[in-house]
Write a protein that holds these residues in place. Structure first.
Motif, PDB file in Angstrom:
ATOM      1  N   ALA A   9      62.147  19.360 -18.180  1.00 62.72           N
ATOM      2  CA  ALA A   9      61.511  18.742 -17.017  1.00 62.72           C
ATOM      3  C   ALA A   9      61.730  19.595 -15.785  1.00 62.72           C
ATOM      4  O   ALA A   9      62.828  20.120 -15.564  1.00 62.72           O
ATOM      5  CB  ALA A   9      62.061  17.341 -16.786  1.00 62.72           C
ATOM      6  N   VAL A  10      60.671  19.720 -15.003  1.00 58.06           N
ATOM      7  CA  VAL A  10      60.738  20.383 -13.704  1.00 58.06           C
ATOM      8  C   VAL A  10      60.401  19.322 -12.660  1.00 58.06           C
ATOM      9  O   VAL A  10      59.301  18.761 -12.666  1.00 58.06           O
ATOM     10  CB  VAL A  10      59.759  21.560 -13.613  1.00 58.06           C
ATOM     11  CG1 VAL A  10      59.777  22.161 -12.208  1.00 58.06           C
ATOM     12  CG2 VAL A  10      60.090  22.613 -14.663  1.00 58.06           C
ATOM     13  N   ILE A  11      61.358  19.023 -11.791  1.00 50.25           N
ATOM     14  CA  ILE A  11      61.197  17.976 -10.783  1.00 50.25           C
ATOM     15  C   ILE A  11      61.072  18.639  -9.416  1.00 50.25           C
ATOM     16  O   ILE A  11      61.959  19.386  -8.990  1.00 50.25           O
ATOM     17  CB  ILE A  11      62.387  17.009 -10.803  1.00 50.25           C
ATOM     18  CG1 ILE A  11      62.517  16.371 -12.192  1.00 50.25           C
ATOM     19  CG2 ILE A  11      62.234  15.934  -9.734  1.00 50.25           C
ATOM     20  CD1 ILE A  11      63.761  15.517 -12.370  1.00 50.25           C
ATOM     21  N   LEU A  12      59.966  18.379  -8.742  1.00 51.07           N
ATOM     22  CA  LEU A  12      59.690  19.016  -7.458  1.00 51.07           C
ATOM     23  C   LEU A  12      60.301  18.186  -6.327  1.00 51.07           C
ATOM     24  O   LEU A  12      59.961  17.011  -6.146  1.00 51.07           O
ATOM     25  CB  LEU A  12      58.181  19.167  -7.259  1.00 51.07           C
ATOM     26  CG  LEU A  12      57.418  19.852  -8.404  1.00 51.07           C
ATOM     27  CD1 LEU A  12      55.947  20.053  -8.023  1.00 51.07           C
ATOM     28  CD2 LEU A  12      58.064  21.176  -8.772  1.00 51.07           C
ATOM     29  N   ALA A  13      61.206  18.812  -5.568  1.00 51.28           N
ATOM     30  CA  ALA A  13      61.893  18.104  -4.483  1.00 51.28           C
ATOM     31  C   ALA A  13      62.178  19.058  -3.326  1.00 51.28           C
ATOM     32  O   ALA A  13      63.238  19.016  -2.716  1.00 51.28           O
ATOM     33  CB  ALA A  13      63.186  17.487  -4.983  1.00 51.28           C
ATOM     34  N   ALA A  14      61.205  19.921  -3.035  1.00 48.09           N
ATOM     35  CA  ALA A  14      61.420  20.930  -1.989  1.00 48.09           C
ATOM     36  C   ALA A  14      60.846  20.519  -0.636  1.00 48.09           C
ATOM     37  O   ALA A  14      61.114  21.176   0.367  1.00 48.09           O
ATOM     38  CB  ALA A  14      60.809  22.265  -2.418  1.00 48.09           C
ATOM     39  N   GLY A  15      60.050  19.452  -0.608  1.00 45.25           N
ATOM     40  CA  GLY A  15      59.373  19.076   0.632  1.00 45.25           C
ATOM     41  C   GLY A  15      60.328  18.587   1.710  1.00 45.25           C
ATOM     42  O   GLY A  15      61.472  18.207   1.444  1.00 45.25           O
TER      43      GLY A  15
END
Length: 452
Positions: A9-15
């Motif tokens: 899984a790749v979870i995007l949390a850079a915002g």
């Protein structure tokens, strides 16, 4: 067809999460006392993930701290050029991995593992890419998925770039996408930024697969499962949604909630069957309640263990370290902290038990306080089995009250009391006959003179 069943899984949390207006990273804001990112990781635990990568950017140090001790890698996105660009930053952390890759957003904590398994099943059925869609009551500015009746996707488009006909479609893109690593990385590499925002969009992974003749399938789910959280109002709605699901789960498991909408659970609250919870009860983290216990109205519990057949409240507070053994009882305005109440023991009202051990069958009278703190250190009070502590007593720790001992009402006890002893600590009672009458007469005359 790619046959490797490994899963990552790749979870995007850079915002930046600017709409939250907070110094706390958006995905660390809690739902039921647990950061939304950790809710998501818990949901994925059933998927037997081989690797998990969280793509970070703004406030990276907060995410690193929250993930410490977990088998989760982080990857930095800097600068932030869009969601497809963010997903690409995970490639190094997934070097050597061969299998299915899920890309999703960290601010969607309600996503269930079962839903992800449905996406994987679509790949097993021949799709190269599977995306998760939903039909909200108001599509707003969500990206659209244009699909056939069998779920085959013909086009995906961001709202800003959609035509009027495409915006009329109510099947929206949740942002979750799954593909095998052999397909995911080439498709991400091929994503361009020829759009109104000049960003690299993750949905273009599906668009690119369609362009090269691959099958892309959409799996639909309920809008509530994939609702993103970008503001405090959306966070509150997610909390309400989570609480409603937890209440239904508790009642299905045999718990009686007399006014369900007024009871609030923590993420790890564990209630056994035949527990009854009255209105306006709040469970903080770390609470377990055994079969047959009753939690009465307006009580607050956190870090506490309530035994079988116990009764708590109303208006009771159990703080971390509170333990109630079988059939023990605390009543209104009783507070416990780092204290154990033995089997059948009771503290009916107006009592503080801190850093204490109360034996089986003991009776703690109203207004009793264990004085556990000397301004520098905490000390323990030990009360033996069947001891009786009279009302308005102060037990000055460290102190031990023996089994079957009695402490007389109004006592301040600073020395140990032996088994079966009576301890009475009071000042001498002085009686002055007629003194009160003479005092009242004198004061009345003085007041009358002042009025003249």
């Amino acid at each position: 067809m790619n046959t490797s069943r490994e899963f990552a899984a790749v979870i995007l949390a850079a915002g930046k999460g600017t709409r939250m207006k907070s110094d706390l990273h958006k995905v660390l804001h809690p739902i039921a006392g647990r950061p939304m990112l950790l809710h998501l990781l818990d949901s994925f635990a059933q998927l037997d993930l081989k690797r998990t990568v969280v793509v970070v950017g703004d406030k990276r140090e907060q995410l690193d701290a929250a993930l410490e001790g977990r088998d989760v890698a982080t990857a930095l996105q800097e600068p932030q050029l869009g969601t497809a660009h963010a997903a690409l930053q995970a490639r190094e952390a997934l070097e050597g991995f061969s299998g299915h890759i899920l890309v999703c957003f960290g601010d969607c904590p309600m996503v269930r593992g079962e839903t992800v398994q449905r996406l994987i099943a679509a790949l097993d059925d021949g799709a190269k890419v599977a995306v998760l869609g939903f039909r909200p009551a108001d599509p707003l500015a969500y990206g659209r998925i244009i699909a056939n009746a069998d779920g085959t996707v013909s086009r995906m488009v961001e709202f800003k770039d959609a035509s009027a006909d495409e915006r009329a479609c109510d099947l929206c893109n949740s942002g979750l996408i799954v593909a095998h690593s052999d397909d995911m990385w080439p498709l991400l590499d091929a994503v361009g930024n020829d759009n109104s925002q000049g960003e690299y969009y993750l949905p273009d992974v599906a668009t690119g697969a369609i362009a090269r003749g691959d099958t892309v399938k959409v799996v639909e789910t309920d809008a509530g499962e994939v609702a993103g959280i970008n503001s405090r109002a959306e966070l509150a709605r997610a909390e309400a949604q989570w609480q409603e699901l937890k209440r239904e789960e508790a009642m299905t498991d045999g718990v009686t909630l007399t006014a369900p909408e007024t009871v609030f659970f923590s993420w790890d609250t564990a209630l056994a069957p035949d527990v009854t919870v009255e209105p306006h009860v709040v469970f903080g983290p770390g609470v377990t309640v055994a079969r047959g216990a009753r939690i009465r109205a307006f009580s607050h519990l956190e870090g506490a263990r309530v035994g079988e057949g116990c009764s708590v409240g109303p208006y009771a507070r159990l703080r971390p370290g509170a333990v109630m053994e079988k059939d023990s009882f605390v009543g209104n305005f009783v507070e416990m902290k780092q204290a154990t109440l033995g089997e059948g023991a009771k503290a009916s009202h107006l009592t503080y038990l801190g850093d204490a051990e109360v034996g089986a069958g003991a009776n703690i009278g109203a207004g009793t306080i264990t004085c556990n703190y000397d301004g520098y250190f905490k000390h323990r009070t030990v009360i033996g089995d069947r001891a009786f502590i009279g009302s308005n007593s102060a037990l000055i720790a460290p102190v031990r009250i023996g089994a079957d001992a009695i402490v007389a009402a109004g006592s301040a006890v600073s020395r140990d009391v032996g088994d079966g002893d009576l301890r009475m600590v009071r000042g001498e009672q002085v009686v002055k006959p007629g003194w009160a009458d003479r005092f009242h007469d004198a004061m009345k005359k003085k007041k009358a003179a002042a009025k003249k």
